[in-house]
Design a protein around this motif. Structure first.
Motif, PDB file in Angstrom:
ATOM      1  N   TRP A  81       0.836  -1.212   0.000  1.00 12.07           N
ATOM      2  CA  TRP A  81       0.000   0.000   0.000  1.00 12.07           C
ATOM      3  C   TRP A  81       0.871   1.262   0.000  1.00 12.07           C
ATOM      4  CZ3 TRP A  81      -4.536   1.473  -1.374  1.00 12.07           C
ATOM      5  CH2 TRP A  81      -5.138   2.622  -0.864  1.00 12.07           C
ATOM      6  N   SER A  82       1.766   1.352   0.975  1.00 11.45           N
ATOM      7  CA  SER A  82       2.655   2.519   1.032  1.00 11.45           C
ATOM      8  C   SER A  82       3.558   2.552  -0.199  1.00 11.45           C
ATOM      9  CB  SER A  82       3.501   2.500   2.310  1.00 11.45           C
ATOM     10  OG  SER A  82       4.110   1.227   2.488  1.00 11.45           O
ATOM     11  N   THR A  83       3.978   1.381  -0.672  1.00 16.08           N
ATOM     12  CA  THR A  83       4.852   1.308  -1.851  1.00 16.08           C
ATOM     13  C   THR A  83       4.193   1.979  -3.051  1.00 16.08           C
ATOM     14  OG1 THR A  83       5.492  -0.862  -0.990  1.00 16.08           O
ATOM     15  CG2 THR A  83       6.255  -0.302  -3.192  1.00 16.08           C
ATOM     16  N   LEU A 103      10.496  -8.624   4.836  1.00 13.67           N
ATOM     17  CA  LEU A 103      10.711 -10.061   5.061  1.00 13.67           C
ATOM     18  C   LEU A 103       9.829 -10.892   4.136  1.00 13.67           C
ATOM     19  CD1 LEU A 103      10.576  -9.890   8.970  1.00 13.67           C
ATOM     20  CD2 LEU A 103      12.639 -10.165   7.566  1.00 13.67           C
ATOM     21  N   ILE A 104       8.685 -10.317   3.742  1.00 11.38           N
ATOM     22  CA  ILE A 104       7.756 -11.032   2.863  1.00 11.38           C
ATOM     23  C   ILE A 104       7.631 -10.251   1.551  1.00 11.38           C
ATOM     24  CG2 ILE A 104       6.431 -12.079   4.748  1.00 11.38           C
ATOM     25  CD1 ILE A 104       4.305  -9.869   4.249  1.00 11.38           C
ATOM     26  N   ASP A 105       7.253 -10.971   0.468  1.00  8.37           N
ATOM     27  CA  ASP A 105       7.292 -10.271  -0.825  1.00  8.37           C
ATOM     28  C   ASP A 105       5.903 -10.060  -1.449  1.00  8.37           C
ATOM     29  OD1 ASP A 105       6.694 -12.799  -1.681  1.00  8.37           O
ATOM     30  OD2 ASP A 105       8.233 -12.864  -3.248  1.00  8.37           O
ATOM     31  N   LEU A 141      13.820   8.555   3.680  1.00  7.14           N
ATOM     32  CA  LEU A 141      13.774   7.274   4.384  1.00  7.14           C
ATOM     33  C   LEU A 141      12.386   7.083   4.987  1.00  7.14           C
ATOM     34  CD1 LEU A 141      15.163   4.742   5.594  1.00  7.14           C
ATOM     35  CD2 LEU A 141      15.932   6.200   7.493  1.00  7.14           C
ATOM     36  N   PHE A 142      11.753   5.966   4.622  1.00  2.00           N
ATOM     37  CA  PHE A 142      10.392   5.659   5.067  1.00  2.00           C
ATOM     38  C   PHE A 142      10.439   4.347   5.836  1.00  2.00           C
ATOM     39  CE2 PHE A 142       6.373   3.512   4.597  1.00  2.00           C
ATOM     40  CZ  PHE A 142       5.401   4.498   4.639  1.00  2.00           C
ATOM     41  N   ILE A 143       9.999   4.361   7.096  1.00  2.00           N
ATOM     42  CA  ILE A 143      10.099   3.164   7.943  1.00  2.00           C
ATOM     43  C   ILE A 143       8.718   2.789   8.483  1.00  2.00           C
ATOM     44  CG2 ILE A 143      11.158   2.146   9.999  1.00  2.00           C
ATOM     45  CD1 ILE A 143      13.422   4.226   9.711  1.00  2.00           C
ATOM     46  N   ASP A 144       8.296   1.568   8.172  1.00  2.00           N
ATOM     47  CA  ASP A 144       7.024   1.036   8.693  1.00  2.00           C
ATOM     48  C   ASP A 144       7.197  -0.465   8.840  1.00  2.00           C
ATOM     49  OD1 ASP A 144       4.450   0.542   9.452  1.00  2.00           O
ATOM     50  OD2 ASP A 144       3.546   0.962   7.505  1.00  2.00           O
ATOM     51  N   ALA A 145       8.047  -0.875   9.781  1.00  2.00           N
ATOM     52  CA  ALA A 145       8.412  -2.296   9.861  1.00  2.00           C
ATOM     53  C   ALA A 145       8.095  -2.861  11.240  1.00  2.00           C
ATOM     54  CB  ALA A 145       9.877  -2.456   9.477  1.00  2.00           C
ATOM     55  N   ALA A 146       9.109  -3.365  11.948  1.00  2.00           N
ATOM     56  CA  ALA A 146       8.874  -3.928  13.285  1.00  2.00           C
ATOM     57  C   ALA A 146       8.792  -2.763  14.266  1.00  2.00           C
ATOM     58  CB  ALA A 146      10.030  -4.840  13.656  1.00  2.00           C
ATOM     59  N   HIS A 147       7.734  -2.719  15.035  1.00  2.00           N
ATOM     60  CA  HIS A 147       7.550  -1.544  15.894  1.00  2.00           C
ATOM     61  C   HIS A 147       8.069  -1.812  17.304  1.00  2.00           C
ATOM     62  CE1 HIS A 147       5.639   0.243  12.539  1.00  2.00           C
ATOM     63  NE2 HIS A 147       4.704  -0.684  12.485  1.00  2.00           N
ATOM     64  N   THR A 148       9.281  -2.349  17.359  1.00  2.00           N
ATOM     65  CA  THR A 148       9.878  -2.676  18.653  1.00  2.00           C
ATOM     66  C   THR A 148      11.007  -1.702  18.959  1.00  2.00           C
ATOM     67  OG1 THR A 148      11.511  -4.123  17.605  1.00  2.00           O
ATOM     68  CG2 THR A 148       9.423  -5.139  18.301  1.00  2.00           C
ATOM     69  N   SER A 150      13.907  -2.525  20.015  1.00  2.00           N
ATOM     70  CA  SER A 150      15.206  -3.028  19.535  1.00  2.00           C
ATOM     71  C   SER A 150      15.386  -2.714  18.044  1.00  2.00           C
ATOM     72  CB  SER A 150      15.366  -4.520  19.813  1.00  2.00           C
ATOM     73  OG  SER A 150      14.406  -5.240  19.088  1.00  2.00           O
ATOM     74  N   PHE A 151      14.321  -2.836  17.264  1.00  2.00           N
ATOM     75  CA  PHE A 151      14.440  -2.493  15.838  1.00  2.00           C
ATOM     76  C   PHE A 151      14.762  -0.999  15.693  1.00  2.00           C
ATOM     77  CE2 PHE A 151      12.818  -1.568  11.543  1.00  2.00           C
ATOM     78  CZ  PHE A 151      13.496  -2.545  10.836  1.00  2.00           C
ATOM     79  N   ALA A 152      14.106  -0.193  16.500  1.00  2.50           N
ATOM     80  CA  ALA A 152      14.362   1.252  16.434  1.00  2.50           C
ATOM     81  C   ALA A 152      15.792   1.584  16.854  1.00  2.50           C
ATOM     82  CB  ALA A 152      13.365   1.989  17.316  1.00  2.50           C
TER      83      ALA A 152
END
Ligand SMILES: C[S@@+](CC[C@H](N)C(=O)[O-])C[C@H]1O[C@@H](n2cnc3c(N)ncnc32)[C@H](O)[C@@H]1O
Length: 242
Positions: A81-83, A103-105, A141-148, A150-152
């Motif tokens: 969607w964002s893509t 991680l998924i395509d 830079l656009f980030i919408d991935a793992a919302h943890t 540690s990822f941040a």
């Protein structure tokens, strides 16, 4: 296409609501077309999960239009969607390339070939490993991935320091409430911004209700009120590097 000249200061300033209002006016006609395209994409793919809400998606589109990034990175596409929002902005700019990491395509199935063509590189894998191979500068830079947290800690520690000045950054899912959760991606990003002395911008309904009302009212005035999709939290945080 709207060509009215707006008095927008480019560069080294924090992103603010007046700038966003001016961008909505400047790119209103192009945005109306893209909103219809995104609506059609959803109608054609009812199973497509759309995570980015309308205001934050539109602001992303507008900032890309105004910044004209040559190289953009998206981390976290899910079903694309964002893509699609991002690629339409690059198409409308007539320049720019997007590298997407996930991680998924699934996104691959939801981006039309003519939109992807020579404009999009999808990399399947963990962004923390794959971005080590990315050898271009990042202009958005656009980030919408793992919302943890540690990822941040990874992206504020390893990625943010690589960014040049005046690069727009979007981080999703920060402001579902007035403040981010205590141990969360958003909390880590806000701490990093405070240490760097940088402001952020959001139109989150919970965290920035006045901005939210102003942009919603502006969209009414511009004939852009009809929703593209139903999410209304708009929890994205935006900032520009110093
Ligand atoms: C919230 S979804 C993205 C939603 C999408 N931006 C949209 O607008 O619909 C988060 C995505 O991040 C991906 N993700 C999570 N951790 C990741 C990592 N370490 N590297 C790359 N992608 C990751 C997940 O696979 C998922 O597809």
């Amino acid at each position: 296409m709207t060509s009215a000249k707006q008095d927008i200061e480019p560069g080294a300033s924090a992103i603010g609501v007046d700038e966003i209002v001016a961008l909505y006016r400047k790119y209103r006609d192009d945005l109306a077309v893209v909103r219809n395209e995104q609506r059609a994409l959803r109608a054609a793919n009812p199973a497509l999960k759309a995570q980015l809400d309308d205001l934050e998606a539109e602001i992303t589109y507008l900032l890309i239009r105004e910044t004209r990034p040559a190289n953009m990175v998206e981390i976290g596409s899910l079903h694309g969607w964002s893509t699609n929002w991002i690629l339409r902005a690059l198409r409308d700019n007539g320049m720019g390339h997007l590298h997407t990491y996930d991680l998924i395509d699934n996104a691959r199935h939801n981006v039309a070939p003519e939109l992807a063509d020579e404009r999009w590189t999808f990399v399947r894998g963990d962004a923390r490993n794959e971005l080590a191979l990315y050898d271009r500068k990042i202009d958005y830079l656009f980030i919408d991935a793992a919302h943890t947290a540690s990822f941040a800690r990874w992206f504020v520690g390893d990625l943010f320091p690589l960014l040049r000045s005046d690069v727009p950054v979007s981080v999703h899912d920060v402001f579902h409430g007035r403040r981010p959760w205590p141990v969360s991606e958003g909390r880590v990003v806000l701490s990093w911004l405070a240490d760097a002395g940088l402001d952020h911008f959001t139109v989150s309904r919970a965290a920035a209700p006045r901005h939210h009302r102003r942009i919603t009212g502006l969209k009414d005035e511009l004939g852009l009120a009809a929703p593209v999709h139903t999410g209304r939290h708009n929890p994205m945080l935006f900032f520009r590097t110093a």
